[in-house]
Design an enzyme around this catalytic site. Structure first.
Site, PDB file in Angstrom:
ATOM      1  N   CYS A   1      -1.885   9.375   3.909  1.00 46.39           N
ATOM      2  CA  CYS A   1      -1.987   8.656   2.734  1.00 46.39           C
ATOM      3  C   CYS A   1      -3.271   9.217   1.937  1.00 46.39           C
ATOM      4  O   CYS A   1      -3.521   9.573   0.738  1.00 46.39           O
ATOM      5  CB  CYS A   1      -1.554   6.754   2.356  1.00 46.39           C
TER       6      CYS A   1
ATOM      7  N   GLU B   1       1.093  -1.256  -0.299  1.00 49.15           N
ATOM      8  CA  GLU B   1       0.069   0.049   0.068  1.00 49.15           C
ATOM      9  C   GLU B   1       0.316   1.256   0.599  1.00 49.15           C
ATOM     10  O   GLU B   1       1.621   1.718   1.085  1.00 49.15           O
ATOM     11  CB  GLU B   1      -1.275  -0.052   0.998  1.00 49.15           C
TER      12      GLU B   1
HETATM   13  P1  NAD Z   1       9.285   4.268   2.926  1.00 48.25           P
HETATM   14  O1  NAD Z   1       8.557   3.882   2.166  1.00 48.25           O
HETATM   15  O2  NAD Z   1      10.198   5.191   3.874  1.00 48.25           O
HETATM   16  O3  NAD Z   1       9.225   3.120   4.786  1.00 48.25           O
HETATM   17  C1  NAD Z   1       8.340   2.301   5.016  1.00 48.25           C
HETATM   18  C2  NAD Z   1       8.697   0.802   5.620  1.00 48.25           C
HETATM   19  O4  NAD Z   1      10.180   0.692   4.539  1.00 48.25           O
HETATM   20  C3  NAD Z   1       9.792   2.044   7.196  1.00 48.25           C
HETATM   21  O5  NAD Z   1       9.334   0.600   8.094  1.00 48.25           O
HETATM   22  C4  NAD Z   1      10.919   1.480   5.983  1.00 48.25           C
HETATM   23  O6  NAD Z   1      12.224   1.840   7.134  1.00 48.25           O
HETATM   24  C5  NAD Z   1      11.048   0.615   5.327  1.00 48.25           C
HETATM   25  N1  NAD Z   1      12.084   0.207   4.540  1.00 48.25           N
HETATM   26  C6  NAD Z   1      12.525   1.061   4.146  1.00 48.25           C
HETATM   27  N2  NAD Z   1      13.388   1.003   2.553  1.00 48.25           N
HETATM   28  C7  NAD Z   1      13.559  -0.744   2.661  1.00 48.25           C
HETATM   29  C8  NAD Z   1      13.969  -1.144   1.518  1.00 48.25           C
HETATM   30  N3  NAD Z   1      14.465  -1.051   0.212  1.00 48.25           N
HETATM   31  N4  NAD Z   1      13.216  -2.826   1.744  1.00 48.25           N
HETATM   32  C9  NAD Z   1      12.280  -2.772   2.537  1.00 48.25           C
HETATM   33  N5  NAD Z   1      11.651  -1.829   3.604  1.00 48.25           N
HETATM   34  C10 NAD Z   1      11.811  -0.820   3.408  1.00 48.25           C
HETATM   35  O7  NAD Z   1       7.845   5.384   3.558  1.00 48.25           O
HETATM   36  P2  NAD Z   1       7.312   6.491   4.958  1.00 48.25           P
HETATM   37  O8  NAD Z   1       8.166   7.551   4.761  1.00 48.25           O
HETATM   38  O9  NAD Z   1       7.500   5.887   6.175  1.00 48.25           O
HETATM   39  O10 NAD Z   1       5.665   7.006   4.578  1.00 48.25           O
HETATM   40  C11 NAD Z   1       5.283   7.317   4.447  1.00 48.25           C
HETATM   41  C12 NAD Z   1       4.759   7.079   2.914  1.00 48.25           C
HETATM   42  O11 NAD Z   1       3.229   6.350   3.273  1.00 48.25           O
HETATM   43  C13 NAD Z   1       3.454   7.979   1.824  1.00 48.25           C
HETATM   44  O12 NAD Z   1       4.156   7.952   0.823  1.00 48.25           O
HETATM   45  C14 NAD Z   1       2.088   7.048   2.356  1.00 48.25           C
HETATM   46  O13 NAD Z   1       1.677   8.296   1.007  1.00 48.25           O
HETATM   47  C15 NAD Z   1       2.654   6.330   2.722  1.00 48.25           C
HETATM   48  N6  NAD Z   1       1.487   5.428   3.051  1.00 48.25           N
HETATM   49  C16 NAD Z   1       0.640   4.756   2.542  1.00 48.25           C
HETATM   50  C17 NAD Z   1      -0.822   4.550   3.659  1.00 48.25           C
HETATM   51  C18 NAD Z   1      -1.768   3.132   2.320  1.00 48.25           C
HETATM   52  O14 NAD Z   1      -1.808   2.498   3.057  1.00 48.25           O
HETATM   53  N7  NAD Z   1      -1.309   3.471   1.150  1.00 48.25           N
HETATM   54  C19 NAD Z   1      -0.646   4.848   4.507  1.00 48.25           C
HETATM   55  C20 NAD Z   1      -0.375   5.176   5.355  1.00 48.25           C
HETATM   56  C21 NAD Z   1       1.225   5.923   4.363  1.00 48.25           C
END
Ligand code: NAD
Length: 467
Positions: A267, A233
């Site tokens: 999001c 997501e």
């Molecule tokens: P992010 O993608 O930077 O990180 C998300 C998670 O992934 C963290 O736990 C991070 O440590 C981990 N991560 C980072 N690189 C990785 C890799 N290469 N492999 C595996 N895991 C890795 O996102 P964020 O800054 O924590 O959150 C904000 C984003 O989340 C925004 O884009 C927002 O729209 C989205 N979001 C989406 C929803 C939804 O349900 N669609 C809900 C909430 C937030």
């Protein structure tokens, strides 16, 4: 194993180190998954009635700790206290819902066909997949981990959760609250950054990710290469379409809160307001929106009246301010905001930008802060086209009193969720949740749909012994 650590700091007071936790490396994640495999065998063999009781007890434990947990959410991720309490209450509801879901029918029967004996049974039965690897963001630090972990546990999986570094303390606390009701190691948290996330994706039997599009695609590709089911997501660039007959002041108030609440870090936040036709002549929607944004209280998220707190980090604030600088150079009008806020925290004033074309970068890419653009459309059809003309497809709202027009808009939209006369923000934990295009990969989350990811189906034929 590495002894590296990470710090999580409060965005309203960056000198406040909320927690220092291990930065798990590949070896540490591998050990957690090995432990989860063993615990998962015990848990999946536990009767569903006991799994249901365990989740009910976890819900009660979370309800009992609600205020303490809400205050930790405020401190660690800067969510205004009223929203933090709502999120914790939702998490309690999620646990209760999935406690009941554990007792749902776990399969179906089908009529048998010759040559099978007519007394034979043909069944499809669900079973857990094994170890669920959950990788989550910081912005809903209670609800998102639980709307993944609760169904995973309800259906008999073990869970290893890798939260965002900026939400480590909340993740550790929810695991403490919930894990005492399940076998040891059936629910574990591994703290850390990208390396820990990657290591988990490389080992889990099923992967659920929420976060940004770039990382989500990497996660989905890595899980896909291993042939394990995955759900991602990701971001949104959600539009609210305002039709000419909408009540301007009430609509503007709803949109302002959806765009700026929790500093736009949802999001499902509204990033684009698409104003249709005649209403423009009155010149009102943009101005009403600015007036409504002005009324929102910006400040310390611990204060009950605060609607807009800080953004999560200095980088997040820089991203909002860079977006403002970029549009200024393109003749757009910054109708309100666009400046760093007061105080030591990562505050930025809620910002409304007018006069951009729908293909401008700010109208095409997620910033994830308190900023939205007002766009114009001559007709309802053009508004739908503008709403669809982005790489994301999470949620769109339409505001109108004209039922026929609302239904036509609903039909034309390319988003996973559509809300009529409702803000784009808002999630129902008992209904499917997810988007189209770059917003989602894999089956929907939440409600009964969660079963699709966390269970697999075996088709079983049982016939009498050959005579
Ligand atoms: P992010 O993608 O930077 O990180 C998300 C998670 O992934 C963290 O736990 C991070 O440590 C981990 N991560 C980072 N690189 C990785 C890799 N290469 N492999 C595996 N895991 C890795 O996102 P964020 O800054 O924590 O959150 C904000 C984003 O989340 C925004 O884009 C927002 O729209 C989205 N979001 C989406 C929803 C939804 O349900 N669609 C809900 C909430 C937030």
């Amino acid at each position: 194993m590495s002894s590296a650590t990470i710090e999580s700091r409060s965005p309203q007071d960056p000198s406040d180190v909320v927690v220092t936790v291990p930065d798990a490396d590949e070896a540490a994640v591998g050990k957690a998954v090995d432990r989860a495999v063993k615990a998962g065998r015990v848990w999946s063999a536990t009767p569903a009635t006991q799994r249901a009781n365990a989740l009910s007890s976890a819900a009660q434990a979370m309800a009992d700790a609600a205020e303490e947990l809400s205050l930790l959410v405020v401190r660690e991720v800067g969510k205004p206290i009223v929203e933090a309490r709502q999120e914790v209450a939702r998490a309690v509801g999620i646990l209760r819902y999935h406690a009941q879901a554990a007792l749902d029918a776990d399969g179906e029967t089908y009529p048998t066909a010759p040559p099978a004996d007519r007394h034979a049974l043909l069944l499809a039965r669900r079973r857990p997949r094994g170890v669920a690897g959950l990788v989550t963001p910081w912005n809903f630090p209670v609800a998102i981990p639980l709307w993944k972990a609760a169904p995973a546990l309800a259906y008999g999986n073990a869970v290893v959760l890798k939260p965002a570094p900026d939400a480590s303390a909340v993740a550790v606390r929810i695991a403490e609250l919930v894990s005492r009701f399940v076998p040891k190691h059936a629910l574990q948290v591994v703290t850390g950054g990208a390396e820990a996330g990657q290591a988990l994706v490389e080992r889990a039997d099923v992967v659920s990710f929420t976060g940004s599009v770039g990382v989500g695609h990497q996660v989905a590709a890595a899980a896909g290469m291993r042939g394990v089911p995955v759900q991602a997501e990701m971001g949104g660039l959600n539009a609210s379409i305002v039709l000419p007959d909408a009540d301007v002041a009430a609509t503007a108030g709803t949109i302002a809160a959806a765009a700026m609440g929790y500093a736009g870090q949802k999001c499902t936040a509204t990033s684009r307001v698409i104003v249709v036709g005649g209403i423009l002549e009155a010149g009102t929607v943009g101005e009403a929106l600015v007036a409504a944004v002005k009324r929102l209280t910006v400040g310390n998220p611990i204060d009950e009246g605060t609607v807009v707190g800080p953004v999560i980090t200095s980088n997040a604030r820089a991203k909002v301010l860079e977006a403002v600088d970029e549009v200024r150079g393109r003749g757009a009008r910054i109708a309100i905001g666009g400046k760093p806020g007061e105080g030591a925290g990562w505050f930025v004033t809620p910002t409304v930008v007018d006069g951009l074309s729908p293909d401008a970068r700010l109208a095409q890419e997620e910033v994830f802060g308190p900023i939205c653009v007002v766009l114009r459309a001559a007709t309802v059809e053009e508004a739908v086209e503008i709403s669809n003309a982005v790489p994301y497809g999470l949620v769109t709202s339409v505001f109108t009193r004209d039922l026929g027009a609302a239904l036509r808009v609903v039909d034309g939209l390319d988003t996973g969720m559509i809300r009529v006369n409702q803000p784009t923000s808002g999630v129902d934990y008992h209904a499917p949740f997810g988007g189209e295009k770059q917003s989602s990969i894999g089956p929907r989350e939440q409600g009964k749909q969660a079963r699709e990811l966390y269970t697999s189906t075996r088709t079983i034929t049982i016939a009498p012994p050959p005579a």
